[in-house]
Design a protein around this motif. Sequence first.
Motif, PDB file in Angstrom:
ATOM      1  N   PRO A 216       0.819  -1.237   0.000  1.00 45.09           N
ATOM      2  CA  PRO A 216       0.000   0.000   0.000  1.00 45.09           C
ATOM      3  C   PRO A 216       0.843   1.273   0.000  1.00 45.09           C
ATOM      4  O   PRO A 216       0.429   2.279  -0.576  1.00 45.09           O
ATOM      5  N   ALA A 217       2.032   1.214   0.617  1.00 45.43           N
ATOM      6  CA  ALA A 217       2.876   2.418   0.652  1.00 45.43           C
ATOM      7  C   ALA A 217       3.372   2.784  -0.746  1.00 45.43           C
ATOM      8  O   ALA A 217       3.750   3.917  -1.008  1.00 45.43           O
ATOM      9  N   PHE A 218       3.360   1.806  -1.632  1.00 44.07           N
ATOM     10  CA  PHE A 218       3.795   2.058  -3.011  1.00 44.07           C
ATOM     11  C   PHE A 218       2.606   2.350  -3.917  1.00 44.07           C
ATOM     12  O   PHE A 218       2.655   3.251  -4.754  1.00 44.07           O
ATOM     13  N   ILE A 219       1.562   1.588  -3.741  1.00 45.20           N
ATOM     14  CA  ILE A 219       0.556   1.486  -4.788  1.00 45.20           C
ATOM     15  C   ILE A 219      -0.644   2.425  -4.619  1.00 45.20           C
ATOM     16  O   ILE A 219      -1.352   2.715  -5.575  1.00 45.20           O
ATOM     17  N   SER A 220      -0.834   2.939  -3.399  1.00 44.10           N
ATOM     18  CA  SER A 220      -2.064   3.691  -3.148  1.00 44.10           C
ATOM     19  C   SER A 220      -2.118   4.977  -3.970  1.00 44.10           C
ATOM     20  O   SER A 220      -1.292   5.864  -3.811  1.00 44.10           O
ATOM     21  N   ASN A 221      -3.097   5.023  -4.824  1.00 44.71           N
ATOM     22  CA  ASN A 221      -3.312   6.184  -5.692  1.00 44.71           C
ATOM     23  C   ASN A 221      -2.061   6.542  -6.503  1.00 44.71           C
ATOM     24  O   ASN A 221      -1.757   7.706  -6.734  1.00 44.71           O
ATOM     25  N   THR A 222      -1.351   5.486  -6.912  1.00 42.21           N
ATOM     26  CA  THR A 222      -0.131   5.668  -7.699  1.00 42.21           C
ATOM     27  C   THR A 222      -0.361   5.255  -9.146  1.00 42.21           C
ATOM     28  O   THR A 222      -1.116   4.321  -9.414  1.00 42.21           O
ATOM     29  N   LEU A 223       0.294   5.962 -10.050  1.00 40.68           N
ATOM     30  CA  LEU A 223       0.387   5.548 -11.448  1.00 40.68           C
ATOM     31  C   LEU A 223       1.809   5.056 -11.680  1.00 40.68           C
ATOM     32  O   LEU A 223       2.766   5.814 -11.480  1.00 40.68           O
ATOM     33  N   VAL A 224       1.948   3.796 -12.070  1.00 43.37           N
ATOM     34  CA  VAL A 224       3.253   3.248 -12.440  1.00 43.37           C
ATOM     35  C   VAL A 224       3.326   3.231 -13.963  1.00 43.37           C
ATOM     36  O   VAL A 224       2.400   2.749 -14.621  1.00 43.37           O
ATOM     37  N   VAL A 225       4.396   3.794 -14.516  1.00 40.89           N
ATOM     38  CA  VAL A 225       4.604   3.777 -15.967  1.00 40.89           C
ATOM     39  C   VAL A 225       5.861   2.971 -16.252  1.00 40.89           C
ATOM     40  O   VAL A 225       6.935   3.320 -15.765  1.00 40.89           O
ATOM     41  N   VAL A 226       5.719   1.907 -17.015  1.00 41.19           N
ATOM     42  CA  VAL A 226       6.886   1.133 -17.461  1.00 41.19           C
ATOM     43  C   VAL A 226       7.044   1.396 -18.947  1.00 41.19           C
ATOM     44  O   VAL A 226       6.079   1.239 -19.710  1.00 41.19           O
ATOM     45  N   THR A 227       8.229   1.807 -19.375  1.00 42.65           N
ATOM     46  CA  THR A 227       8.429   1.953 -20.816  1.00 42.65           C
ATOM     47  C   THR A 227       9.899   1.721 -21.174  1.00 42.65           C
ATOM     48  O   THR A 227      10.700   1.338 -20.321  1.00 42.65           O
ATOM     49  N   PHE A 228      10.198   1.908 -22.448  1.00 43.21           N
ATOM     50  CA  PHE A 228      11.560   1.724 -22.954  1.00 43.21           C
ATOM     51  C   PHE A 228      12.063   3.048 -23.506  1.00 43.21           C
ATOM     52  O   PHE A 228      11.300   3.796 -24.120  1.00 43.21           O
ATOM     53  N   ASP A 229      13.330   3.339 -23.303  1.00 42.97           N
ATOM     54  CA  ASP A 229      13.866   4.630 -23.745  1.00 42.97           C
ATOM     55  C   ASP A 229      13.767   4.820 -25.248  1.00 42.97           C
ATOM     56  O   ASP A 229      13.510   5.915 -25.722  1.00 42.97           O
ATOM     57  N   GLU A 230      13.989   3.725 -26.017  1.00 41.64           N
ATOM     58  CA  GLU A 230      13.987   3.830 -27.480  1.00 41.64           C
ATOM     59  C   GLU A 230      13.821   2.438 -28.065  1.00 41.64           C
ATOM     60  O   GLU A 230      14.094   1.429 -27.411  1.00 41.64           O
ATOM     61  N   ALA A 231      13.400   2.411 -29.341  1.00 36.84           N
ATOM     62  CA  ALA A 231      13.370   1.149 -30.071  1.00 36.84           C
ATOM     63  C   ALA A 231      14.799   0.764 -30.443  1.00 36.84           C
ATOM     64  O   ALA A 231      15.686   1.616 -30.527  1.00 36.84           O
ATOM     65  N   GLU A 232      14.999  -0.512 -30.659  1.00 35.18           N
ATOM     66  CA  GLU A 232      16.324  -1.006 -31.048  1.00 35.18           C
ATOM     67  C   GLU A 232      16.599  -0.710 -32.528  1.00 35.18           C
ATOM     68  O   GLU A 232      17.738  -0.435 -32.916  1.00 35.18           O
ATOM     69  N   ASP A 233      15.534  -0.717 -33.324  1.00 34.57           N
ATOM     70  CA  ASP A 233      15.663  -0.597 -34.779  1.00 34.57           C
ATOM     71  C   ASP A 233      15.704   0.881 -35.190  1.00 34.57           C
ATOM     72  O   ASP A 233      14.684   1.557 -35.204  1.00 34.57           O
ATOM     73  N   TYR A 234      16.894   1.367 -35.552  1.00 33.48           N
ATOM     74  CA  TYR A 234      17.036   2.780 -35.919  1.00 33.48           C
ATOM     75  C   TYR A 234      16.320   3.125 -37.222  1.00 33.48           C
ATOM     76  O   TYR A 234      16.128   4.292 -37.537  1.00 33.48           O
ATOM     77  N   THR A 235      15.967   2.097 -38.017  1.00 31.44           N
ATOM     78  CA  THR A 235      15.289   2.404 -39.293  1.00 31.44           C
ATOM     79  C   THR A 235      13.779   2.557 -39.093  1.00 31.44           C
ATOM     80  O   THR A 235      13.075   2.969 -40.010  1.00 31.44           O
ATOM     81  N   ASP A 236      13.272   2.230 -37.912  1.00 33.30           N
ATOM     82  CA  ASP A 236      11.835   2.380 -37.643  1.00 33.30           C
ATOM     83  C   ASP A 236      11.547   3.848 -37.337  1.00 33.30           C
ATOM     84  O   ASP A 236      11.831   4.337 -36.246  1.00 33.30           O
ATOM     85  N   GLU A 237      10.964   4.542 -38.331  1.00 33.23           N
ATOM     86  CA  GLU A 237      10.711   5.984 -38.167  1.00 33.23           C
ATOM     87  C   GLU A 237       9.741   6.284 -37.038  1.00 33.23           C
ATOM     88  O   GLU A 237       9.663   7.408 -36.558  1.00 33.23           O
TER      89      GLU A 237
END
Length: 314
Positions: A216-237
């Motif tokens: 509860p100390a972590f989760i109460s009324n919390t938004l957790v966002v998990v993401t990745f800094d960038e795609a691996e494929d540099y050709t993907d515009e």
Amino acid sequence: MLFKKLLSISMAVLATASTVQAAPTSKVTAAVAGQAFDHVFMIFLENTDYALAYSDPSFQSLLSSGILLNNYHALTHPSEPNYIASIAGSYYGVNNDGTYNFDSSYTSIVNLLEAKGLTWKTYQESMPSVCYTDSSYKSLYYRKHNPFISHQYISTNAARCKNVVPSTQLTTDLNNNALPNYSFFTPNIKNDGHDTTVGYAGKWLVNFLSPLLKNPAFISNTLVVVTFDEAEDYTDETNHVLALLLGDSVSSLKNTVDSTYYTHYSLLSTLESNWGLGNLGRGDVNKQLSNVFSFVAAKTGYQNVNVTNPPPLN
Ligand SMILES: *[C@@H]1O[C@H](CO)[C@@H](O)[C@H](O)[C@H]1NC(C)=O
Ligand SMILES: *[C@@H]1O[C@H](CO)[C@@H](O)[C@H](O)[C@H]1NC(C)=O
């Protein structure tokens, strides 16, 4: 490409010019309660294309606990400018993983949070000490994944730099029921998948989050966002990466998918909308690139736009 390089340099000059302004005052106004959450906890993983993350069993196992954002995009390459942009609303033309020290006229989300009396911290895994400024430690911690330390507004101010902490501090903060309003968690370079695989990062993530999502100390009324800094494929515009929203604030939307077009600038606009923070006047107000997470927009009345022709983000 030369054109791209020139463009990014002129953008950098513009960004610099627009950030030269009076030093932020210390006047603090009280924040209104967050309309959709009181705490945000961001976790940045590394260099993985959307499809690869989506097919990984660990990420699959988390989908039932939150909202999958299946149209979320990083902004550029390589890593560091994506981290900078995620807290500052611009990457100032940075196109490498070098050591930067932006002078105190360069504002970030920290200025907006502090002006409203909201607390913040960055938890950096394997960083050896508070406000550590070296470029790496034991081949595990890397400054290029810690955008806070690149801002002199933070790094040269002892009171602020106390908030740039080794991730071991998280346990202490939770035991004291003192999760900051804004947390940015950077796993070390193995756990974030950079020097390993998405399978390794996914297993680390599930292990890391499982106890937290019950605390509860972590989760109460919390938004957790998990993401990745960038795609691996540099050709993907599109620089398409996976993002996942978890935590109590989205508990009524578990196992859903949101296909709105988002980028890392949405990490700023969403907080600005939730807490009425104002804005940085950069990518965070570029309507094409900064849709607000729709469960938040629905509560704040923010109008998102349909993005049909996004700029190349590679
Ligand atoms: C900030 O966090 C504190 C401590 O958990 C909480 O009491 C407060 O409501 C939060 N503030 C806002 C404006 O969300
Ligand atoms: C986006 O397009 C969809 C489908 O055409 C439409 O239902 C929706 O209202 C549009 N949203 C905005 C913000 O224009």
